[in-house]
Structure formats: C-alpha cells, structure tokens
Design a protein around this motif. Structure first.
Motif, mmCIF file in Angstrom:
data_model
loop_
_atom_site.group_PDB
_atom_site.id
_atom_site.type_symbol
_atom_site.label_atom_id
_atom_site.label_comp_id
_atom_site.label_asym_id
_atom_site.label_seq_id
_atom_site.Cartn_x
_atom_site.Cartn_y
_atom_site.Cartn_z
ATOM 1 N N GLU A 27 0.820 -1.200 0.000
ATOM 2 C CA GLU A 27 0.000 0.000 0.000
ATOM 3 C C GLU A 27 0.861 1.261 0.000
ATOM 4 O OE1 GLU A 27 -2.553 -0.254 3.336
ATOM 5 O OE2 GLU A 27 -3.740 -1.921 2.559
ATOM 6 N N ASN A 28 1.998 1.189 0.682
ATOM 7 C CA ASN A 28 2.850 2.366 0.822
ATOM 8 C C ASN A 28 3.867 2.509 -0.304
ATOM 9 O OD1 ASN A 28 1.621 3.123 3.236
ATOM 10 N ND2 ASN A 28 2.974 1.829 4.457
ATOM 11 N N THR A 29 3.918 1.521 -1.213
ATOM 12 C CA THR A 29 4.859 1.604 -2.321
ATOM 13 C C THR A 29 4.328 2.577 -3.366
ATOM 14 O OG1 THR A 29 5.575 -0.672 -1.994
ATOM 15 C CG2 THR A 29 6.028 0.310 -4.142
ATOM 16 N N PRO A 30 5.103 3.602 -3.705
ATOM 17 C CA PRO A 30 4.620 4.574 -4.692
ATOM 18 C C PRO A 30 4.516 3.956 -6.077
ATOM 19 C CG PRO A 30 6.927 4.961 -4.191
ATOM 20 C CD PRO A 30 6.449 3.920 -3.227
ATOM 21 N N THR A 31 3.620 4.478 -6.886
ATOM 22 C CA THR A 31 3.482 3.997 -8.251
ATOM 23 C C THR A 31 4.629 4.556 -9.096
ATOM 24 O OG1 THR A 31 2.178 5.904 -8.964
ATOM 25 C CG2 THR A 31 0.977 4.058 -8.002
ATOM 26 N N ASN A 32 4.768 4.028 -10.298
ATOM 27 C CA ASN A 32 5.812 4.515 -11.193
ATOM 28 C C ASN A 32 5.653 6.006 -11.468
ATOM 29 O OD1 ASN A 32 6.787 1.958 -11.254
ATOM 30 N ND2 ASN A 32 6.076 1.460 -13.291
ATOM 31 N N ASP A 33 4.401 6.438 -11.646
ATOM 32 C CA ASP A 33 4.152 7.859 -11.911
ATOM 33 C C ASP A 33 4.626 8.725 -10.746
ATOM 34 O OD1 ASP A 33 3.050 7.289 -14.352
ATOM 35 O OD2 ASP A 33 0.969 7.385 -13.674
ATOM 36 N N GLU A 34 4.379 8.265 -9.526
ATOM 37 C CA GLU A 34 4.793 9.038 -8.358
ATOM 38 C C GLU A 34 6.305 9.087 -8.250
ATOM 39 O OE1 GLU A 34 2.709 6.833 -5.406
ATOM 40 O OE2 GLU A 34 1.013 8.206 -5.342
ATOM 41 N N GLN A 35 6.968 7.970 -8.569
ATOM 42 C CA GLN A 35 8.425 7.948 -8.531
ATOM 43 C C GLN A 35 9.004 8.884 -9.585
ATOM 44 O OE1 GLN A 35 8.827 3.689 -9.043
ATOM 45 N NE2 GLN A 35 9.323 3.393 -6.905
ATOM 46 N N LEU A 36 8.400 8.865 -10.760
ATOM 47 C CA LEU A 36 8.864 9.726 -11.847
ATOM 48 C C LEU A 36 8.717 11.193 -11.469
ATOM 49 C CD1 LEU A 36 9.971 8.984 -14.696
ATOM 50 C CD2 LEU A 36 7.712 9.555 -15.599
ATOM 51 N N GLU A 37 7.583 11.534 -10.868
ATOM 52 C CA GLU A 37 7.339 12.920 -10.472
ATOM 53 C C GLU A 37 8.289 13.347 -9.351
ATOM 54 O OE1 GLU A 37 5.868 16.722 -10.344
ATOM 55 O OE2 GLU A 37 5.618 15.165 -11.865
ATOM 56 N N GLU A 38 8.587 12.446 -8.440
ATOM 57 C CA GLU A 38 9.511 12.769 -7.348
ATOM 58 C C GLU A 38 10.897 13.099 -7.891
ATOM 59 O OE1 GLU A 38 11.051 10.834 -3.099
ATOM 60 O OE2 GLU A 38 10.297 9.524 -4.683
#
Length: 242
Positions: A27-38
């Motif tokens: 649940e706490n693992t960010p999605t690829n999109d979130e990682q890319l945005e970070e």
C-alpha cells in the motif's frame, strides 16, 4: 472441540500478522508515476540551486541521445534533495535507468528499460563472435543503405534475435546498422500508435511519438520518418551499446 477452535483462531492470527506488514508495504509503495514525479521535482530543484546545471553522469559523444543525460542520484542525495533512488531504478535493483530529455528547455525526466540494453549487449556479443571469424558483420537483407536485417544463417542461429518491447510487450526484431551495431526495430509499435491516434502525416522523428505517449524512451533504435504512409528509417545516426 473448543481446543481445536482456539488452535484455528491462533493460526489465523499468526498468518494475519505475517501478511499484514507485506500488505502495508504494498500500500505504501509509490506507483511509477509518483516515482517519476519525485525525481522530476528533485532535478528541477537541483537545476534551480545550481543556475541551470543538471545532476547527470558523464557521457561521451558516442552515447545514444535518449540516454545521454543519465541522472546521477548520488549528487541528489549528497545535497539532501532526494533520499534513496526510486525502488524501480537500476541503482536500487530495478529495471529502469532514469534519464533527462530536452535538457535545455523542459528538462523532462523519463526512464530507459535496462533489460533492452542488456539484451542488446548479449546480441552484440554474438555478433562480435561471428565477426572475429568473418571480419565483416552478418549483413542480411538490406533495409536501406544504412540498416540491414541480421543474416542468421551465416551465424548458424535458428531463432531470430528479438527484445521485448517496453511499450507493447511484443517481440521486436533486432537489426544492425552499417557498422554491425544491433538496434531495436520499433516500427510495429509506431505503426500501432499511428493507427490508434489516426495519424496519417507527421513531421520529424517518429520516435518522439513514443516519448510523448510513454514515460519510457526508445533507446538503441534508428530514427524513423513517415513517408507516403510508410515508416522509413532516416539517415544514419550511430547508436552504441557502450
């Protein structure tokens, strides 16, 4: 009976306790999109701090365009802009290398599928084994003056060289340029996109369509143009696996 019931409840609680942390982890693992945005925000912050400089690794003139500006996560960590590299990054055991495209303007962050690069290195090894004996690359059917299919018969290989497309998961053929360098033929993926988007005319390199629609860049591939409804490889542009 009561003892049996207590035992079942006890086992259920044990299993639940074991599974719960993993569920929470997912649940706490960010999605690829979130990682890319970070990573995107970290790169922009670094650029602002350093008056336009980018946190990138060294490269040379032979580095293919789409992976020329690979992000140096250690630089971002040293300045406390970013913690650990993304979980899907190559630096963290993942399958993607984070890169910057259009460094002068948008400084957009994308990823390169490392598995494609690794497969091409293996294919290049086989080609070099052949060249050690035959001197020349295993030229097959001519696609145009700069690109060729691979002559598998000369190499005594039964199955064609392919890589899995990071866009469609289909098997894509590997071709060689006039120097014998293996490259990925992304034409099937581009044809599919042209049909889906109802595009009949396009100015410029068709690989940009893939970059516009996906977070993944088409590394180690020839530039492509659309001529009379057909995809043609553009004039020679060297791509290396070094």
């Amino acid at each position: 009976m009561k003892l049996k019931l207590v035992f079942i409840i006890f086992i259920t609680l044990i299993l639940s306790a074991c599974l719960y942390p993993e569920e929470r982890k997912m649940e706490n693992t960010p999605t690829n999109d979130e990682q890319l945005e970070e990573v995107q925000q970290a790169v922009l912050e670094y650029r602002e701090r350093h008056t336009g400089l980018l946190p990138i690794k060294n490269s040379d003139e032979n580095t293919p365009f789409y992976i020329k500006y690979a992000i140096d996560f250690k630089t971002l960590q040293d300045e406390n802009i970013l913690g650990q590299p993304p979980s899907n990054s190559y630096e963290n055991g993942g399958q993607y290398s984070y890169v910057i495209i259009d460094p002068e303007d948008d400084t957009e962050v994308k990823v390169s599928d490392v598995r494609v690069n690794q497969d091409l290195r293996s294919i290049n090894y086989e080609i070099n084994l052949y060249r050690n004996k035959a001197i020349v690359p295993p030229y097959g059917k001519k696609i145009n003056q700069d690109y060729f299919e691979i002559n598998l018969d000369k190499m005594n290989i039964d199955e064609p060289f392919t890589v899995v497309s990071p866009y469609s998961n289909r098997e894509l053929e590997v071709i060689i340029d006039h120097e014998g360098q293996p490259l990925v033929d992304y034409r099937p993926d581009v044809y599919q996109m042209l049909e889906e988007e109802d595009i009949s005319q396009y100015e410029g390199d068709l690989r940009e369509l893939l970059v516009e629609q996906h977070p993944i860049v088409p590394t180690y591939s020839p530039p492509m143009v659309l001529e009379d409804g057909e995809i043609q490889f553009k004039e020679y542009e060297k791509e290396t696996n070094e």
